[in-house]
Design an enzyme around this catalytic site. Structure first.
Site, PDB file in Angstrom:
ATOM      1  N   ARG A 117      56.554 -57.504  -3.158  1.00 24.97           N
ATOM      2  CA  ARG A 117      58.295 -57.404  -3.457  1.00 24.97           C
ATOM      3  C   ARG A 117      58.479 -55.849  -3.812  1.00 24.97           C
ATOM      4  O   ARG A 117      57.563 -55.181  -4.189  1.00 24.97           O
ATOM      5  CB  ARG A 117      58.258 -58.322  -4.458  1.00 24.97           C
ATOM      6  CG  ARG A 117      58.529 -59.708  -4.319  1.00 24.97           C
ATOM      7  CD  ARG A 117      58.899 -60.601  -5.564  1.00 24.97           C
ATOM      8  NE  ARG A 117      57.946 -60.716  -6.787  1.00 24.97           N
ATOM      9  CZ  ARG A 117      58.108 -61.040  -7.931  1.00 24.97           C
ATOM     10  NH1 ARG A 117      59.294 -61.213  -8.248  1.00 24.97           N
ATOM     11  NH2 ARG A 117      57.291 -61.135  -8.744  1.00 24.97           N
TER      12      ARG A 117
ATOM     13  N   GLY B  62      44.002 -55.896  -1.200  1.00 30.78           N
ATOM     14  CA  GLY B  62      42.643 -56.114  -0.170  1.00 30.78           C
ATOM     15  C   GLY B  62      41.540 -54.805  -0.400  1.00 30.78           C
ATOM     16  O   GLY B  62      40.473 -55.103  -0.720  1.00 30.78           O
TER      17      GLY B  62
ATOM     18  N   ARG C 299      46.946 -63.946 -17.034  1.00 30.97           N
ATOM     19  CA  ARG C 299      48.092 -63.172 -17.764  1.00 30.97           C
ATOM     20  C   ARG C 299      48.590 -63.928 -19.043  1.00 30.97           C
ATOM     21  O   ARG C 299      48.726 -63.269 -19.928  1.00 30.97           O
ATOM     22  CB  ARG C 299      49.338 -63.252 -16.894  1.00 30.97           C
ATOM     23  CG  ARG C 299      49.320 -62.383 -15.585  1.00 30.97           C
ATOM     24  CD  ARG C 299      50.588 -62.432 -14.533  1.00 30.97           C
ATOM     25  NE  ARG C 299      50.310 -61.205 -13.787  1.00 30.97           N
ATOM     26  CZ  ARG C 299      50.860 -61.404 -12.630  1.00 30.97           C
ATOM     27  NH1 ARG C 299      51.706 -62.373 -12.204  1.00 30.97           N
ATOM     28  NH2 ARG C 299      51.133 -60.058 -11.909  1.00 30.97           N
TER      29      ARG C 299
ATOM     30  N   ASP D  58      43.573 -55.076   9.348  1.00 34.21           N
ATOM     31  CA  ASP D  58      44.759 -54.752   8.760  1.00 34.21           C
ATOM     32  C   ASP D  58      45.486 -54.226  10.119  1.00 34.21           C
ATOM     33  O   ASP D  58      44.857 -54.032  11.197  1.00 34.21           O
ATOM     34  CB  ASP D  58      44.766 -53.548   7.853  1.00 34.21           C
ATOM     35  CG  ASP D  58      46.264 -53.683   7.374  1.00 34.21           C
ATOM     36  OD1 ASP D  58      46.423 -54.017   5.726  1.00 34.21           O
ATOM     37  OD2 ASP D  58      47.585 -53.330   8.123  1.00 34.21           O
TER      38      ASP D  58
ATOM     39  N   GLY E 296      44.493 -58.115   5.560  1.00 33.01           N
ATOM     40  CA  GLY E 296      45.491 -57.316   4.788  1.00 33.01           C
ATOM     41  C   GLY E 296      44.526 -56.208   3.894  1.00 33.01           C
ATOM     42  O   GLY E 296      43.655 -56.751   3.233  1.00 33.01           O
ATOM     43  N   ALA E 297      44.586 -54.917   4.348  1.00 36.38           N
ATOM     44  CA  ALA E 297      43.770 -53.879   3.651  1.00 36.38           C
ATOM     45  C   ALA E 297      44.647 -53.120   2.794  1.00 36.38           C
ATOM     46  O   ALA E 297      44.574 -51.927   2.684  1.00 36.38           O
ATOM     47  CB  ALA E 297      43.173 -53.271   4.603  1.00 36.38           C
TER      48      ALA E 297
ATOM     49  N   ASN F 200      52.648 -64.036  -0.671  1.00 34.95           N
ATOM     50  CA  ASN F 200      54.046 -64.766  -1.321  1.00 34.95           C
ATOM     51  C   ASN F 200      54.894 -65.021  -0.142  1.00 34.95           C
ATOM     52  O   ASN F 200      54.772 -64.345   0.787  1.00 34.95           O
ATOM     53  CB  ASN F 200      54.614 -63.885  -2.286  1.00 34.95           C
ATOM     54  CG  ASN F 200      54.015 -64.033  -3.511  1.00 34.95           C
ATOM     55  OD1 ASN F 200      53.504 -65.066  -4.053  1.00 34.95           O
ATOM     56  ND2 ASN F 200      54.045 -63.110  -4.433  1.00 34.95           N
TER      57      ASN F 200
ATOM     58  N   GLN G 204      47.162 -53.001  -1.179  1.00 32.19           N
ATOM     59  CA  GLN G 204      46.571 -52.813  -2.484  1.00 32.19           C
ATOM     60  C   GLN G 204      45.859 -53.829  -3.162  1.00 32.19           C
ATOM     61  O   GLN G 204      44.582 -53.555  -3.638  1.00 32.19           O
ATOM     62  CB  GLN G 204      47.953 -52.701  -3.329  1.00 32.19           C
ATOM     63  CG  GLN G 204      48.810 -51.802  -3.106  1.00 32.19           C
ATOM     64  CD  GLN G 204      48.272 -50.541  -3.649  1.00 32.19           C
ATOM     65  OE1 GLN G 204      47.180 -49.792  -3.633  1.00 32.19           O
ATOM     66  NE2 GLN G 204      49.301 -49.874  -4.556  1.00 32.19           N
TER      67      GLN G 204
ATOM     68  N   HIS H  43      54.007 -70.938  -8.059  1.00 34.13           N
ATOM     69  CA  HIS H  43      53.870 -69.630  -8.393  1.00 34.13           C
ATOM     70  C   HIS H  43      55.371 -68.759  -8.516  1.00 34.13           C
ATOM     71  O   HIS H  43      55.664 -68.174  -7.285  1.00 34.13           O
ATOM     72  CB  HIS H  43      52.940 -68.997  -7.401  1.00 34.13           C
ATOM     73  CG  HIS H  43      52.797 -67.409  -7.824  1.00 34.13           C
ATOM     74  ND1 HIS H  43      52.261 -67.089  -9.001  1.00 34.13           N
ATOM     75  CD2 HIS H  43      52.604 -66.093  -7.112  1.00 34.13           C
ATOM     76  CE1 HIS H  43      52.026 -65.459  -9.075  1.00 34.13           C
ATOM     77  NE2 HIS H  43      52.474 -65.086  -7.887  1.00 34.13           N
TER      78      HIS H  43
END
Ligand code: TXD
Length: 313
Positions: A83, A15, A152, A34, A10-11, A121, A13, A176
């Site tokens: 999302r 990655g 956070r 990717d 996964g390249a 996710n 955001q 999560h």
């Protein structure tokens, strides 16, 4: 000493963020993978060209071929769809499961000794699926969420008190999702227990903001979800493994009876070192926190059951 190899599947955001931070930290050479042609190659080359000001000798490459992750020491998986406003993490279950199935099979076949960190996710279900698909020891397959959720909460506590975020420690457990559990007594501000500095009422507001923090960013960005803080959180876990740091972090780990839970992946405090998850820490919670954790586990189980059915066909 041979250089370590870190594969980022996964390249997008997250990655891309991880590739930059890993290069900066010189933790090893980085392979970005990717399905989109050109993106992993372009991001790798872009960071390569910045190595002089970055002062790093890490080597980065990009590929569309899963075989290039062969022999990786660490594989971090963000492959999937993020999302958009109005979507819950669970809305991603079906599409991202299909992606994890492909990626998991590739990891199993090419990088059997890797420490696998899943970020995609819905997190607890995707890491559960990854362990089942690879068949790797549960100590070597973890999910990144607790490091981020705890960071956070620490950020919101630091902002409220006007103190340095790096001096705040926090623990957020459970799944999560909106049912994650922030622990009041476990927050420490430079070693001082938070109850001495902040009322439970104020804390409850920060805890609520923590549970909604992913959605807050999705609503601001509109085109995707958070990526800087998830990226640095996943790198922290990779670093703990590669440098055998014995770091105490909260992450999605497979429980084997701890907290009365078996088989499921759920956010708990663990120790990460060269063997992966070397210990799961069982902490005492208040009755209210125990009930909230149990509720969160119930929600995690719904998605895990869905994954089980999918695997059974
Ligand atoms: O705390 C956490 N765990 C998280 C998780 C915090 C924030 C975001 N979280 C999730 O991470 C998010 O919901 C997504 O499921 C992932 C990745 O988020 P990111 O923001 O990086 O998404 P992008 O930018 O869309 O990148 C995903 C990339 C994209 O480039 C796709 O082309 C690629 O994944 N992709 C694949 N790569 C390899 N192999 C396959 N099959 C594949 N399918 C898509």
């Amino acid at each position: 000493m041979a250089r370590k190899k870190i594969a980022l599947v996964g390249a997008g955001q997250i990655g891309g963020t991880m590739a930059l931070v890993l290069a900066q930290k010189q933790l090893g050479d980085v392979v970005l993978v990717d399905v989109v042609e050109g993106v992993p190659q372009g991001k790798a080359l872009d960071i390569m060209e910045g190595r002089l000001p970055l002062k790093t000798s890490a080597v980065l490459s990009g590929t569309n071929n899963y075989n290039d992750i062969a022999g990786s020491d660490v594989v971090i998986v963000t492959a999937g769809v993020p999302r958009k406003p109005g979507m819950t993490r669970d809305d991603l279950l079906e599409v991202n499961y299909g992606i994890i199935e492909k990626v998991g099979t590739a990891i199993k076949n090419t990088a059997p000794n890797a420490f696998v960190i899943v970020v995609t996710n819905p997190l607890d279900a995707m890491v559960y699926a990854m362990q089942k698909i690879t068949g790797f020891a549960s100590a070597k397959v973890v999910g990144m969420a607790g490091v981020l959720d705890s960071s956070r909460l620490a950020c919101f506590v630091a902002m409220e008190l006007g103190v340095a975020a790096e001096d705040v420690q926090a623990v957020v457990m459970g799944g999560h999702g909106p049912s994650m559990v922030s622990l009041y007594d476990f927050v420490s501000v430079g070693g001082i227990p938070l109850p001495q500095l902040m009322s439970k009422e104020v804390f409850d507001k920060l805890s609520k903001r923590t549970a909604d923090a992913g959605t807050e960013i999705v609503n601001l960005l509109k085109t995707g979800s958070a990526f800087y803080s998830p990226g640095v959180s996943a790198v922290k876990m990779a670093e703990a493994y590669l440098l055998d740091k014995k770091s105490v972090v909260t992450c999605a780990a497979q429980l084997a009876g701890q907290y009365g839970v078996k088989d499921l992946y759920c956010g708990v405090p663990v120790v990460i070192g060269e063997k992966g998850v070397e210990k799961i820490l069982e902490v005492k919670m208040t009755e209210e926190e125990k009930a909230a954790f149990a509720k969160s586990v119930t929600e995690v189980k719904v998605n895990a059951d869905w994954v089980d059915n999918k695997i059974k066909g």
